[in-house]
Design a protein around this motif. Structure first.
Motif, PDB file in Angstrom:
ATOM      1  N   ASP A 179       0.818  -1.221   0.000  1.00  0.00           N
ATOM      2  CA  ASP A 179       0.000   0.000   0.000  1.00  0.00           C
ATOM      3  C   ASP A 179       0.846   1.262   0.000  1.00  0.00           C
ATOM      4  OD1 ASP A 179      -2.231  -1.523   0.008  1.00  0.00           O
ATOM      5  OD2 ASP A 179      -2.706  -1.250   2.134  1.00  0.00           O
ATOM      6  N   PRO A 182       5.220   4.263  -3.167  1.00  0.00           N
ATOM      7  CA  PRO A 182       4.739   5.362  -4.005  1.00  0.00           C
ATOM      8  C   PRO A 182       4.809   5.069  -5.498  1.00  0.00           C
ATOM      9  CG  PRO A 182       6.914   5.869  -3.160  1.00  0.00           C
ATOM     10  CD  PRO A 182       6.500   4.586  -2.506  1.00  0.00           C
ATOM     11  N   VAL A 183       5.581   4.057  -5.896  1.00  0.00           N
ATOM     12  CA  VAL A 183       5.783   3.844  -7.331  1.00  0.00           C
ATOM     13  C   VAL A 183       5.338   2.457  -7.793  1.00  0.00           C
ATOM     14  CG1 VAL A 183       7.661   5.517  -7.484  1.00  0.00           C
ATOM     15  CG2 VAL A 183       8.189   3.132  -6.971  1.00  0.00           C
ATOM     16  N   LYS A 184       4.614   1.744  -6.954  1.00  0.00           N
ATOM     17  CA  LYS A 184       4.158   0.390  -7.287  1.00  0.00           C
ATOM     18  C   LYS A 184       5.314  -0.537  -7.644  1.00  0.00           C
ATOM     19  CE  LYS A 184      -0.348   1.886  -8.983  1.00  0.00           C
ATOM     20  NZ  LYS A 184      -1.243   1.958 -10.123  1.00  0.00           N
ATOM     21  N   TYR A 206      10.005   3.229   2.412  1.00  0.00           N
ATOM     22  CA  TYR A 206       8.722   3.409   3.105  1.00  0.00           C
ATOM     23  C   TYR A 206       8.146   2.039   3.456  1.00  0.00           C
ATOM     24  CZ  TYR A 206       4.366   5.950   4.148  1.00  0.00           C
ATOM     25  OH  TYR A 206       3.276   6.513   4.758  1.00  0.00           O
TER      26      TYR A 206
ATOM     27  N   HIS B 135      10.407   7.755 -11.702  1.00  0.00           N
ATOM     28  CA  HIS B 135       9.365   6.742 -11.469  1.00  0.00           C
ATOM     29  C   HIS B 135       8.228   7.317 -10.624  1.00  0.00           C
ATOM     30  CE1 HIS B 135      12.455   3.228 -12.031  1.00  0.00           C
ATOM     31  NE2 HIS B 135      12.413   4.056 -13.053  1.00  0.00           N
ATOM     32  N   MET B 136       8.546   8.376  -9.891  1.00  0.00           N
ATOM     33  CA  MET B 136       7.555   8.968  -8.994  1.00  0.00           C
ATOM     34  C   MET B 136       6.708  10.027  -9.660  1.00  0.00           C
ATOM     35  SD  MET B 136       7.815  10.089  -5.199  1.00  0.00           S
ATOM     36  CE  MET B 136       9.334   9.866  -4.354  1.00  0.00           C
ATOM     37  N   LYS B 142       5.051   5.606 -12.370  1.00  0.00           N
ATOM     38  CA  LYS B 142       3.908   4.789 -11.971  1.00  0.00           C
ATOM     39  C   LYS B 142       3.514   5.279 -10.595  1.00  0.00           C
ATOM     40  CE  LYS B 142       3.163   0.031 -13.542  1.00  0.00           C
ATOM     41  NZ  LYS B 142       1.764   0.250 -13.804  1.00  0.00           N
ATOM     42  N   PHE B 143       2.533   6.125 -10.570  1.00  0.00           N
ATOM     43  CA  PHE B 143       2.180   6.855  -9.369  1.00  0.00           C
ATOM     44  C   PHE B 143       1.130   6.062  -8.593  1.00  0.00           C
ATOM     45  CE2 PHE B 143       0.875  11.165  -7.629  1.00  0.00           C
ATOM     46  CZ  PHE B 143       2.119  11.433  -7.087  1.00  0.00           C
ATOM     47  N   ASN B 144       1.476   5.609  -7.380  1.00  0.00           N
ATOM     48  CA  ASN B 144       0.529   4.790  -6.620  1.00  0.00           C
ATOM     49  C   ASN B 144      -0.488   5.677  -5.899  1.00  0.00           C
ATOM     50  OD1 ASN B 144      -0.739   2.663  -5.407  1.00  0.00           O
ATOM     51  ND2 ASN B 144       0.877   2.239  -3.926  1.00  0.00           N
ATOM     52  N   ILE B 147      -3.483   5.384  -3.089  1.00  0.00           N
ATOM     53  CA  ILE B 147      -3.245   4.474  -1.966  1.00  0.00           C
ATOM     54  C   ILE B 147      -2.042   4.899  -1.113  1.00  0.00           C
ATOM     55  CG2 ILE B 147      -2.839   2.071  -1.310  1.00  0.00           C
ATOM     56  CD1 ILE B 147      -5.514   2.435  -2.566  1.00  0.00           C
ATOM     57  N   SER B 148      -0.946   5.242  -1.755  1.00  0.00           N
ATOM     58  CA  SER B 148       0.244   5.579  -0.980  1.00  0.00           C
ATOM     59  C   SER B 148       0.173   7.013  -0.475  1.00  0.00           C
ATOM     60  CB  SER B 148       1.494   5.390  -1.823  1.00  0.00           C
ATOM     61  OG  SER B 148       2.613   5.888  -1.121  1.00  0.00           O
ATOM     62  N   MET B 149       0.392   7.184   0.824  1.00  0.00           N
ATOM     63  CA  MET B 149       0.388   8.521   1.411  1.00  0.00           C
ATOM     64  C   MET B 149       1.546   9.367   0.865  1.00  0.00           C
ATOM     65  SD  MET B 149      -1.832   9.664   3.322  1.00  0.00           S
ATOM     66  CE  MET B 149      -3.295   8.873   2.748  1.00  0.00           C
ATOM     67  N   LEU B 150       2.595   8.683   0.440  1.00  0.00           N
ATOM     68  CA  LEU B 150       3.750   9.408  -0.068  1.00  0.00           C
ATOM     69  C   LEU B 150       3.403  10.132  -1.376  1.00  0.00           C
ATOM     70  CD1 LEU B 150       6.522   9.798   1.047  1.00  0.00           C
ATOM     71  CD2 LEU B 150       7.349   7.897  -0.297  1.00  0.00           C
ATOM     72  N   THR B 151       2.539   9.541  -2.186  1.00  0.00           N
ATOM     73  CA  THR B 151       2.153  10.231  -3.417  1.00  0.00           C
ATOM     74  C   THR B 151       1.317  11.464  -3.086  1.00  0.00           C
ATOM     75  OG1 THR B 151       0.286   8.708  -3.669  1.00  0.00           O
ATOM     76  CG2 THR B 151       2.277   8.205  -4.912  1.00  0.00           C
ATOM     77  N   PHE B 206       0.149  11.867   8.350  1.00  0.00           N
ATOM     78  CA  PHE B 206      -0.500  10.615   7.950  1.00  0.00           C
ATOM     79  C   PHE B 206       0.508   9.602   7.412  1.00  0.00           C
ATOM     80  CE2 PHE B 206      -5.021  12.470   7.121  1.00  0.00           C
ATOM     81  CZ  PHE B 206      -5.128  12.712   8.477  1.00  0.00           C
ATOM     82  N   LEU B 207       1.612  10.100   6.852  1.00  0.00           N
ATOM     83  CA  LEU B 207       2.675   9.206   6.397  1.00  0.00           C
ATOM     84  C   LEU B 207       3.086   8.260   7.506  1.00  0.00           C
ATOM     85  CD1 LEU B 207       5.479  11.306   4.664  1.00  0.00           C
ATOM     86  CD2 LEU B 207       4.151   9.504   3.667  1.00  0.00           C
TER      87      LEU B 207
END
Ligand code: SF4
Ligand code: SF4
Lengths: 313, 412
Positions: A179, A182-184, A206, B135-136, B142-144, B147-151, B206-207
């Motif tokens: 989850d 950040p980059v899958k 992370y 990649h970010m 590929k931006f998650n 779901i990902s708090m980091l994004t 939240f991270l």
């Protein structure tokens, strides 16, 4: 430079002899830039080892079969060049109708650590740091509180008042590590194995912070393995030698288990404490154990739903 | 070299404005050049250390698989707070129509810009593979999301940076053209930036607090605590900056804003202490395994005490600063040095509390209850100080570009 400045505009003073000032400033800027280039020159060293093809490589899921073949050929050549080892890297995919789970009989495990060692060798871990995906906790009998445990126990095992709790990736069904990425770069495959694309991970760690079982490892430096010790049977998502700066983890030895073999840690275990198999197969021993033993999981309250079970006889 | 005429197209006059601003910002006294040279030197040391880190792997840091985030992420967290704290000038200026604050509010906005630049640098410094930063990026990587708090953090931080660049850029540009800024072009953005400032620090909290496996962070109070301490450290920095600006450049009209910010800190510093106290109460009164990180932080665990001196220093600084801020005399001009000292204490206190005192104990003990201690390496300190130097450079240049505007109120 001590020129008298003419009458200023209210906001933007006019500087006399701008060309001379500009020359001085330009000189300093050039100096600064040159110093900066010199300061970051170690980067050139790093850039030498990274090819353009590697930099441009797409996410595993987006590679066409041809591209995958190219990538694998490149990685094999790299292993030969960097490590002097002839390796084959396969692209083992999940077998349909398979969901792998693992179980450990805690009444039998005696903490001898053979699994830890086998994992180290099988997965081409860095020799110097003695890395492994498995950690065994020596726990006082009568508690499940890990705070009482020790991962650095010594002396002959088993000790009478202790029991032993091996922990590795639990291949969670609700994996927090996936989850947060950040980059899958990490995901759960159809057979339940959580994998990492070592060529996509950016090394933010992370996932390492998110995993409640300390199952992930970061490559703080490039792994060092002598050529003759390298396990040449490799898979792209599994035990190929990892690049520096990325995260890795236990994959239930998918380069073995997806080919019908058992995980290295299980084969190495002298006590027979370890059971592995396909939970979807009603005939499997793992299924029998889950149905007939009193089974429990670690840190159930976190809702990670491990595919890794512990039981007592 | 006169001001560009308003009829000129923005396409040509905006670059002219930027060039002119940079030109002016690099004009100054000998002291100014000494300051910038010093910062450049420190920055170069940091850049060199970082390059070595990239070339040699992060083995050069003292981080481990147990403590996988260290000084960089600690500073990142703090800098997000500093960026958000700038909003404590914006709120009085725009929501309460504090005229005096309005004239100098741009200081807070420029601080936000410098702080976010530093945040992004700290994140990059922490990446194992900075060469893969793309990649970010949304769309090409590929931006998650979501779901990902980091994004989320990437989005809100960059959004905040753009917002502040726009607001400051627009106001200064209008000044350059000799026009009156049109509120339509900035007031809505300022309002948005207030909400946005809160969001950057909430998302950053939240991270951490979204990680169930880390009991020390897994508390609903984390986001409010972050905000409270941001609203101490941000204004504290700005007060010191304003005292310096007044001294060095003769900008007038800063005393009222300083007083307003002092009154703000007076409240936020207490709110922050209250929240810390209530967290500690839950930890220690309940006890159990969940309190072990807090125990480690305050008293050490199984003989390991690396963080204890940090913690008590922070508590000492925070308490002393709080007492000083409660004292009414601190507002008077006569006690300026004391005010600066109090701000420095509050600033350093917040830095420790949110950095070493928050990030590290999240990892000690580890999830398997191993106690692996962490003390930043020299390389980490060099990179960190280098980024701070760069941030201060950005802030200095930014303030210098705004000086003509800041001097404006005195002229009418
Ligand atoms: S044990 Fe950790 S690494 Fe493995 S799937 Fe669960 S969260 Fe991810
Ligand atoms: S370290 Fe790699 S796998 Fe883990 S969250 Fe970051 S990018 Fe994803």
């Amino acid at each position: 430079m001590a020129t008298t400045e003419p009458k200023k505009l209210p906001t933007l003073p006019v500087i006399e002899n701008p060309t001379r000032r500009a020359a001085v400033k330009g000189g300093f800027a050039t100096l600064g830039a040159a110093a900066f280039v010199a300061a970051v020159s170690p980067l050139r060293q790093a850039a030498k080892t990274a090819t353009a093809a590697e930099f441009m490589q797409k996410h595993y899921a987006e590679l066409t079969p041809e591209q995958k073949a190219d990538v694998i050929a490149r990685l094999e050549a790299e292993a030969a060049e960097k490590y002097g080892a002839e390796v084959t890297i396969a692209d083992d995919r999940p077998i349909p109708g398979t969901k792998f789970v693992y179980a450990i009989n805690l009444s039998v495990c005696n903490g001898n650590g053979k699994c830890v060692e086998a994992c180290h060798k099988e997965n081409n871990h860095d020799r110097a740091t003695n890395q492994s995906y498995i950690r065994v906790l020596e726990m006082p009998k009568g508690t499940m509180d890990m705070e009482q445990g020790s991962t650095t126990y010594t002396g002959t095992v088993p000790k009478d008042d202790k029991f032993y709790l091996p922990v590795q990736c639990q291949q969670c069904d609700e994996p927090p590590c996936v989850d947060v990425c950040p980059v899958k770069a990490t995901w759960k495959e159809d057979d339940g194995i959580v994998v990492v694309d070592y060529n996509w991970c950016i090394g933010c760690r992370y996932c390492e912070a998110a995993c409640p079982y300390h199952a992930r490892r970061f490559n703080w430096k490039a792994p060092e393995v002598p050529a003759e010790e390298i396990n040449p049977d490799q898979s792209y998502l599994s035990n190929r030698v990892r690049p520096v700066g990325v995260v890795e983890k236990c994959t239930y030895c998918l380069h073995r288990t997806r080919r019908g073999k058992l995980p290295a840690c299980l084969e190495a275990c002298p006590t027979g404490a370890r059971v592995f198999g396909n939970i979807l197969d009603p005939e499997s021993s793992i299924r029998w154990i889950l149905e007939n033993k009193r089974v429990y999981i670690l840190k159930e309250e976190l809702g990670t739903k491990p595919a890794f079970f512990y039981f007592f006889d | 070299m006169s001001s560009a005429s308003a009829t000129e197209s923005h396409i040509t006059s905006y670059p002219k404005f930027v060039g002119r601003s940079l030109w002016l910002a690099t004009e100054g006294s000998l002291g100014f050049y000494a300051w910038m040279t010093m910062l450049t030197a420190v920055f170069l040391v940091g850049a060199n250390a970082w390059a070595n880190q990239v070339a040699g792997g992060m083995i050069g840091t003292n981080m481990t698989d147990q403590v996988s985030w260290g000084l960089y992420i600690a500073n990142f967290t703090f800098m997000v707070g500093l960026a958000a704290g700038g909003v404590m000038m914006v709120i009085p200026a725009y929501l309460y129509h504090d005229r005096k604050m309005h004239d100098v509010v741009i200081i807070g906005e420029l601080l936000a810009i410098a702080a976010i630049v530093m945040c992004l640098m700290f994140v990059v410094a922490d990446l194992g593979r900075p060469d893969r930063f793309w990649h970010m990026m949304p769309f090409i990587g590929k931006f998650n999301f979501p779901i990902s708090m980091l994004t989320w953090d990437v989005i809100v931080l960059n959004g905040y940076l753009l917002l502040n660049l726009h607001i400051c850029g627009y106001l200064l540009y209008m000044r350059f053209l000799g026009l009156k800024p049109n509120p339509v072009w900035y007031v809505p953005f300022v309002m948005l930036s207030i909400v946005w400032a809160i969001s950057i620090h909430t998302v950053t909290a939240f991270l951490y607090c979204g990680l169930g496996g880390r009991p020390f962070w897994n508390t609903a109070l984390l986001a409010p605590r972050f905000l409270a301490s941001a609203f101490v450290s941000g204004p504290a920095f700005i007060i010191v900056a304003m005292v310096l600006i007044k001294r060095l450049t003769g900008v007038v009209g800063l005393d009222d804003p300083i007083a307003t910010l002092t009154r703000i800190i007076r409240v936020t510093i207490l709110v922050n202490l209250l929240m810390v106290a209530s967290e500690l109460f839950t930890e220690f009164y309940t006890g159990g395994a969940h309190a072990s990180a807090a125990k480690y932080l305050f008293f050490g665990l199984h003989g390991k005490t690396a963080l204890v001196p940090w913690t008590w220093t922070a508590i000492g600084l925070n308490m002393t600063a709080a007492l000083l801020f409660l004292w009414p005399g601190l507002l008077s001009l006569r006690w300026r040095p004391l005010l600066v000292a109090a701000c420095a204490m509050a600033f350093v206190g917040a830095w420790i509390e949110k950095g070493m005192g928050l990030i590290i104990p999240g990892f000690v003990p580890s999830t398997l209850h191993e106690i692996v201690e962490y003390v930043p390496s020299q390389l980490e300190w060099k990179v960190t100080v280098g980024i701070w130097a760069f941030g201060l450079m950005v802030f200095t240049i930014a303030i210098k570009t705004a000086l003509p505007t800041l001097k404006q109120p005195a002229e009418h």
